[in-house]
Structures are given as C-alpha cells and as structure tokens.
Design a protein around this motif. Structure first.
Motif, short mmCIF file in Angstrom:
data_model
loop_
_atom_site.label_atom_id
_atom_site.label_comp_id
_atom_site.label_asym_id
_atom_site.label_seq_id
_atom_site.Cartn_x
_atom_site.Cartn_y
_atom_site.Cartn_z
N MET A 1 35.47 29.94 47.71
CA MET A 1 35.48 31.31 47.22
C MET A 1 36.23 31.33 45.89
SD MET A 1 37.36 34.69 48.89
CE MET A 1 36.65 34.41 50.46
N GLY A 3 38.01 33.29 42.53
CA GLY A 3 39.05 34.31 42.41
C GLY A 3 38.52 35.73 42.37
N GLU A 5 35.68 36.81 43.67
CA GLU A 5 35.19 37.13 45.02
C GLU A 5 36.37 37.44 45.95
OE1 GLU A 5 32.51 35.21 48.63
OE2 GLU A 5 32.81 34.06 46.81
N PHE A 6 37.43 36.64 45.83
CA PHE A 6 38.64 36.90 46.62
C PHE A 6 39.20 38.29 46.31
CE2 PHE A 6 43.29 36.97 46.73
CZ PHE A 6 43.49 36.76 48.09
N LEU A 7 39.25 38.64 45.04
CA LEU A 7 39.77 39.94 44.63
C LEU A 7 38.93 41.08 45.22
CD1 LEU A 7 41.86 41.47 42.96
CD2 LEU A 7 40.40 41.14 40.97
N GLU A 8 37.60 40.92 45.22
CA GLU A 8 36.74 41.94 45.80
C GLU A 8 36.98 42.10 47.30
OE1 GLU A 8 32.67 41.18 44.80
OE2 GLU A 8 32.99 41.64 42.69
N LYS A 9 37.14 40.97 47.99
CA LYS A 9 37.41 41.03 49.44
C LYS A 9 38.77 41.66 49.71
CE LYS A 9 34.39 37.34 50.97
NZ LYS A 9 33.48 38.17 51.72
N LEU A 10 39.75 41.35 48.90
CA LEU A 10 41.08 41.93 49.04
C LEU A 10 41.01 43.44 48.88
CD1 LEU A 10 44.23 40.99 49.09
CD2 LEU A 10 44.10 41.62 46.68
N SER A 36 38.21 41.98 36.62
CA SER A 36 39.54 41.93 37.22
C SER A 36 40.26 43.27 37.09
CB SER A 36 40.39 40.83 36.58
OG SER A 36 39.81 39.57 36.85
#
Length: 73
Positions: A1, A3, A5-10, A36
């Motif tokens: 994953m 960064g 994509e991680f930010l969207e999931k967060l 971002s």
C-alpha cells in the motif's frame, strides 16, 4: 500500500479521520502534494530537503505537539 492509499484509508476510518498527519516523501509530484493536502495533512516534507536538517525537522515536530491547541471533542 502506498502512502496516498494509506492516507485515504486513514481518513475513511471514523476513529482515525482527525489524526494529525505529516507526510515525509520522495515525491515532488504536484498531484501527490495536492492529494495529500486535500486529505488534510498538516505538512508535506521532501526527504531530500529534510535529510540535511532531519534533526531540525524532528525538533520542529516535537515543538508542534507541545504548543498546538486542538478543539475539545
């Protein structure tokens, strides 16, 4: 994953969506920067620029946490 994509999931997680996030990346891509900030990051830092002054960056982040005022929940 990656960064972003991680930010969207967060941000999609109701328990984590208000988490303060700083991005430390190698990407200078304007789309990545805009994406971002659209996901409410507190700062976007390039590794190549931060590497020379990493201790200053860490110190700035430490001071940030000590002085920032968040609204009461």
């Amino acid at each position: 994953m990656g960064g972003l994509e991680f930010l969207e999931k967060l941000r999609a997680d109701s328990q984590l969506q208000e988490t303060v996030v700083f991005v430390l990346t190698t990407s200078k891509d304007e789309d990545d920067i805009h994406h971002s900030y659209a996901n409410n990051v507190a700062g976007y830092f390039l590794k190549e620029q931060a590497s020379d002054s990493m201790s200053s960056l860490v110190g700035m982040l430490d001071r940030y946490w000590r002085i920032v005022q968040f609204p009461a929940k």
